[in-house]
Design an enzyme around this catalytic site. Sequence first.
Site, short mmCIF file in Angstrom:
data_model
loop_
_atom_site.label_atom_id
_atom_site.label_comp_id
_atom_site.label_asym_id
_atom_site.label_seq_id
_atom_site.Cartn_x
_atom_site.Cartn_y
_atom_site.Cartn_z
N SER A 1 0.47 -1.18 0.60
CA SER A 1 0.32 -0.13 -0.28
C SER A 1 0.82 1.35 0.27
O SER A 1 1.45 1.44 1.24
CB SER A 1 -0.39 -0.20 1.06
OG SER A 1 -1.36 1.01 1.31
N HIS B 1 -1.47 -1.35 -4.30
CA HIS B 1 -2.66 -1.13 -3.68
C HIS B 1 -2.29 0.82 -3.22
O HIS B 1 -1.60 0.75 -2.84
CB HIS B 1 -2.35 -1.80 -2.42
CG HIS B 1 -4.10 -1.37 -1.53
ND1 HIS B 1 -4.95 -1.84 -2.00
CD2 HIS B 1 -3.82 -0.72 -0.54
CE1 HIS B 1 -5.60 -2.39 -1.16
NE2 HIS B 1 -5.57 -1.57 -0.71
N ASP C 1 -4.68 3.76 -2.34
CA ASP C 1 -5.72 3.76 -1.20
C ASP C 1 -6.03 5.21 -1.54
O ASP C 1 -5.84 6.49 -1.66
CB ASP C 1 -5.71 3.42 -0.19
CG ASP C 1 -4.99 2.53 0.10
OD1 ASP C 1 -6.29 1.35 1.05
OD2 ASP C 1 -3.77 1.70 0.96
N MET D 1 -9.23 8.35 -0.72
CA MET D 1 -9.81 8.44 0.41
C MET D 1 -10.23 9.52 0.29
O MET D 1 -10.14 10.87 -0.67
CB MET D 1 -8.86 8.26 2.01
CG MET D 1 -8.74 6.73 1.69
SD MET D 1 -8.19 6.90 3.97
CE MET D 1 -6.81 5.63 3.78
N HIS E 1 -8.26 1.31 -4.03
CA HIS E 1 -9.01 0.46 -3.10
C HIS E 1 -10.10 2.16 -2.48
O HIS E 1 -9.15 2.79 -2.37
CB HIS E 1 -8.29 0.24 -1.88
CG HIS E 1 -9.07 0.14 -0.71
ND1 HIS E 1 -8.54 -0.32 0.89
CD2 HIS E 1 -10.39 -0.10 -0.36
CE1 HIS E 1 -9.53 -0.02 1.68
NE2 HIS E 1 -10.09 -0.08 0.50
N MET F 1 -12.26 4.52 -1.50
CA MET F 1 -12.78 4.76 -0.46
C MET F 1 -13.47 5.78 0.06
O MET F 1 -13.37 6.71 0.54
CB MET F 1 -11.63 5.13 1.64
CG MET F 1 -11.02 3.51 1.74
SD MET F 1 -10.03 3.19 2.63
CE MET F 1 -8.26 3.17 1.78
N MET G 1 -11.49 -6.01 4.95
CA MET G 1 -10.40 -4.91 5.82
C MET G 1 -10.73 -5.99 7.17
O MET G 1 -11.24 -6.11 8.18
CB MET G 1 -11.81 -4.01 5.62
CG MET G 1 -11.60 -3.17 4.36
SD MET G 1 -10.36 -2.57 3.67
CE MET G 1 -9.44 -1.69 4.81
N ASP H 1 -6.60 -6.38 3.75
CA ASP H 1 -5.81 -5.26 4.16
C ASP H 1 -5.92 -4.82 5.29
O ASP H 1 -7.26 -4.51 6.19
CB ASP H 1 -7.15 -4.74 2.93
CG ASP H 1 -6.10 -2.55 3.17
OD1 ASP H 1 -5.11 -2.83 3.17
OD2 ASP H 1 -6.78 -1.96 2.43
C1 DX5 Z 1 -6.54 1.54 5.83
C2 DX5 Z 1 -5.74 1.07 3.76
C3 DX5 Z 1 -5.47 0.55 3.99
C4 DX5 Z 1 -3.25 0.35 4.33
C5 DX5 Z 1 -2.84 0.16 5.32
O1 DX5 Z 1 -7.24 1.83 5.40
O2 DX5 Z 1 -6.90 0.48 3.44
O3 DX5 Z 1 -4.10 0.12 2.77
O4 DX5 Z 1 -2.56 1.55 3.37
O5 DX5 Z 1 -1.97 -0.08 5.56
P1 DX5 Z 1 -0.71 -1.13 6.56
O6 DX5 Z 1 -0.72 -2.61 6.02
O7 DX5 Z 1 -0.03 -0.21 7.74
O8 DX5 Z 1 -2.41 -1.21 7.64
ZN ZN Z 2 -6.55 -0.59 1.51
#
Ligand code: DX5
Ligand code: ZN
Length: 246
Positions: A9, A34, A36, A38, A75, A77, A168, A202
């Site tokens: 990620s 990956h 993310d 948001m 991903h 969100m 998740m 994840d």
């Molecule tokens: C959290 C993200 C993850 C995050 C994971 O909302 O979806 O992808 O980056 O980070 P780690 O591996 O540090 O928990």
């Molecule tokens: Zn993620």
Amino acid sequence: APPAIIAPSILAADFANLGAECSNIIDQDATWLHIDIMDGHFVPNITFGAPVVTKIRSHVARPTEKHGKGTFDCHMMIAEPKKWVKDFQKAGCDLYCFHYEAAISSTAAESPEETSNAKTNPKEMIRYIHDCGMLAGIAIKPDTSVDVLWDILENENANERPDMVLVMTVHPGFGGQKFMASELPKVTELRKRYPELNIEVDGGLGPGTIDQAADAGANVIVAGSAVFGAQNPGEVIALLKDAVEK
Ligand code: DX5
Ligand code: ZN
């Protein structure tokens, strides 16, 4: 189970040096990236949008096969996943993974028909993502039961079936949180019913938690802080891959 896929990620990467960070992690044998996304609504945090993905794409070669090396696993969100499908396809996303919770909420609907038939939105989303030329993933938060997925996975129309399910293992929004082993029974149940499904986990994955996730049947492993925070990211990637393949 399908092959092991390690998806670092980039949330944990150095954002001021993103192109080099991404190409470097792929060189160290990461399978996917990956990414993310948001929006500050679906989750209480903001990252970046499609223009940043476009720029990263110019540093990382496109995959030469379905699910191949260099796949951009976005991903999403975000509260309105349907709205951004085309932009992310243009930006170079290969797999668009939306949240079930966002797809069934009224904010995801763009027409009265969709609102009145909100429960079919995940299937419509999957079809739309496929029609736009990407693989489709569906994600569930810790508070969402895995039972919501059976109807979607059992669809006789392949175009409306997801290419991946994301379970998740933290509440989405932030990197570096503690792994929730309580979510693993969802993975076990999915793997029991679907031996060939790509099942992604994840949140909080790393050398200390990978064995539980692999034993449950996860084959797509996201890891942010464990990979980008490591002295030797390549070593951690190899360790995670071995744990899934053992
Ligand atoms: C959290 C993200 C993850 C995050 C994971 O909302 O979806 O992808 O980056 O980070 P780690 O591996 O540090 O928990
Ligand atoms: Zn993620």
